[in-house]
Design an enzyme around this catalytic site. Structure first.
Site, PDB file in Angstrom:
ATOM      1  N   ARG A   1       0.862  -1.186   0.000  1.00 27.39           N
ATOM      2  CA  ARG A   1       0.000   0.000   0.000  1.00 27.39           C
ATOM      3  C   ARG A   1       0.903   1.241   0.000  1.00 27.39           C
ATOM      4  O   ARG A   1       1.897   1.307   0.745  1.00 27.39           O
ATOM      5  CB  ARG A   1      -0.889   0.038   1.252  1.00 27.39           C
ATOM      6  CG  ARG A   1      -2.045  -0.951   1.239  1.00 27.39           C
ATOM      7  CD  ARG A   1      -3.125  -0.583   0.221  1.00 27.39           C
ATOM      8  NE  ARG A   1      -4.259  -1.494   0.225  1.00 27.39           N
ATOM      9  CZ  ARG A   1      -4.360  -2.594  -0.522  1.00 27.39           C
ATOM     10  NH1 ARG A   1      -3.385  -2.941  -1.333  1.00 27.39           N
ATOM     11  NH2 ARG A   1      -5.451  -3.337  -0.464  1.00 27.39           N
TER      12      ARG A   1
ATOM     13  N   GLU B   1      -3.580   7.382  -4.905  1.00 28.06           N
ATOM     14  CA  GLU B   1      -3.807   6.697  -6.179  1.00 28.06           C
ATOM     15  C   GLU B   1      -5.105   7.243  -6.759  1.00 28.06           C
ATOM     16  O   GLU B   1      -6.077   7.363  -6.009  1.00 28.06           O
ATOM     17  CB  GLU B   1      -3.939   5.185  -5.964  1.00 28.06           C
ATOM     18  CG  GLU B   1      -2.617   4.571  -5.585  1.00 28.06           C
ATOM     19  CD  GLU B   1      -2.664   3.054  -5.367  1.00 28.06           C
ATOM     20  OE1 GLU B   1      -3.706   2.433  -5.675  1.00 28.06           O
ATOM     21  OE2 GLU B   1      -1.680   2.512  -4.886  1.00 28.06           O
TER      22      GLU B   1
ATOM     23  N   HIS C   1      -0.747   0.076  -9.622  1.00 23.49           N
ATOM     24  CA  HIS C   1      -1.428  -0.897  -8.736  1.00 23.49           C
ATOM     25  C   HIS C   1      -1.987  -2.084  -9.540  1.00 23.49           C
ATOM     26  O   HIS C   1      -3.197  -2.310  -9.570  1.00 23.49           O
ATOM     27  CB  HIS C   1      -2.553  -0.211  -7.939  1.00 23.49           C
ATOM     28  CG  HIS C   1      -2.874  -0.925  -6.659  1.00 23.49           C
ATOM     29  ND1 HIS C   1      -3.258  -0.281  -5.497  1.00 23.49           N
ATOM     30  CD2 HIS C   1      -2.874  -2.256  -6.350  1.00 23.49           C
ATOM     31  CE1 HIS C   1      -3.485  -1.167  -4.546  1.00 23.49           C
ATOM     32  NE2 HIS C   1      -3.255  -2.382  -5.040  1.00 23.49           N
TER      33      HIS C   1
HETATM   34  C1  DGY Z   1      -5.195  -6.350  -2.752  1.00 18.26           C
HETATM   35  O1  DGY Z   1      -5.747  -7.427  -3.005  1.00 18.26           O
HETATM   36  O2  DGY Z   1      -5.213  -5.856  -1.618  1.00 18.26           O
HETATM   37  C2  DGY Z   1      -4.490  -5.661  -3.885  1.00 18.26           C
HETATM   38  O3  DGY Z   1      -3.936  -4.477  -3.521  1.00 18.26           O
HETATM   39  C3  DGY Z   1      -5.406  -5.493  -5.076  1.00 18.26           C
HETATM   40  O4  DGY Z   1      -5.652  -6.729  -5.564  1.00 18.26           O
END
Ligand code: DGY
Length: 326
Positions: free
Chosen positions: A240, A269, A288
């Site tokens: 993240r 984002e 992402h």
């Molecule tokens: C998640 O699954 O948390 C990813 O960031 C997106 O698939």
């Protein structure tokens, strides 16, 4: 009995809709590419029984209290930092998620970013597009090699484990990791060593972040941490964006405090197109896409649909974040 109504907040793989409709549910799906506006999500969710959402949706205290009638919420992701789990549990709303679905896919992106950053691939590709492919340059834009280097994993869980296996297999890297609990499988199979956070950041040649975003990890990679890293270190984040402080990262890269960064996640984002990170030689940024494979996204769709179907048919949520919310 009238069919239960399920709100899908994004355009999810069609498998999700097919599974739900085949099981007799009525599906309402947001059909725009951008996320559903918050107020609209509340007003549509008010006339639905269950919500299938994802990380771009803010499922906060206000949302949960406005929609406390929801029987179940399931998340199209493994991370669920966009959801107030404590509040949902208080309101007895079970929260489903999609663990393991994207282990391979996300580890591939971490591994790919590591190599791309070490060899300045995105920047060099940009040079060609800008008409700047000059002559073969014996000393220009030299990169780093990874063989035998030390990989430090923050959060050696399911995705971190696959990344470590990739790095061990391809480059015989030493694996060190920082976790709340030990990972005996990694220690046995890869001679991985569990270390404290300071050791992790000071000894790693590559740091790869695979932990969840929590109040403890928010902004964890800041100036004081970058200063303890090796000047030759690569920082890879596929977890993240809020786990690193972006301004501090830009400074650390500009000052040569660290060598490079590979980011699949940013804060905020989407990243603005004029973000200085996009111009930097030793930086590779992706939008992402960690879980963006057909296999992973279909599995995420299957898990979410299965959570909802199983909840209504058997009172069970197979992939659940808060069992005490059931
Ligand atoms: C998640 O699954 O948390 C990813 O960031 C997106 O698939």
């Amino acid at each position: 009995m009238a069919p239960k109504k399920i709100l899908l907040t994004r355009i999810f793989p069609s498998l999700a809709i097919r599974l739900l409709e085949d099981a007799g549910f009525e599906v309402t799906s947001w059909d725009k590419e951008h996320p559903m506006p918050y107020d609209q999500m509340i007003s549509v969710a008010k006339s639905c029984d269950a919500l299938f959402c994802t990380l771009t949706d803010k499922i906060d205290r206000n949302f949960l209290n406005a929609c406390s009638h929801l029987d179940i919420i399931t998340q199209f992701a493994v991370g669920y930092d966009n959801i107030d789990i404590e509040e949902a549990t208080k309101l007895k709303i079970p929260i489903g998620y999609a663990p393991n679905a994207m282990n391979e896919a996300t580890a591939d992106i971490a591994f790919g970013l590591m190599i791309a950053t070490a060899r300045k691939m995105f920047f060099m590709n940009q040079k060609i597009k800008n008409g700047k492919w000059g002559y073969f340059d014996p000393v220009g834009h030299l990169g780093l090699e990874l063989k035998g280097k030390t990989l430090g994993i923050l959060g050696l869980g399911r995705i971190g484990m696959v990344m470590a296996q990739r790095c061990k297999g391809a480059y015989d890297m030493e694996i060190i990791y920082h976790n709340r609990s030990a990972n005996p499988k990694a220690e046995k199979e890869m001679r991985a060593k569990r270390v404290d956070f300071d050791t992790l950041i000071s000894q790693s040649d590559v740091i790869s972040v695979h932990c969840a975003l929590t109040p403890e990890t928010q902004g964890m990679f800041n100036t004081s941490v970058f200063e303890k890293m090796k000047p030759t270190a690569l920082f890879i984040n596929t977890a993240r964006g809020a786990i690193h402080n972006e301004e501090d990262l830009i400074d650390a890269l500009n000052n040569g405090t660290i060598w490079g960064a590979g980011l699949d996640v940013t804060n905020p984002e989407p990243m603005k197109p004029d973000n200085p990170l996009l111009e930097m030689e030793n930086v590779c940024v992706l939008p992402h896409i960690g879980s963006a494979t057909i296999t992973a996204r279909n599995e995420m769709a299957r898990m979410g649909a299965t959570n909802i179907i199983s909840f209504y048919k058997h009172g069970k949520v197979p992939y659940i974040v808060n069992p005490e919310g059931l």
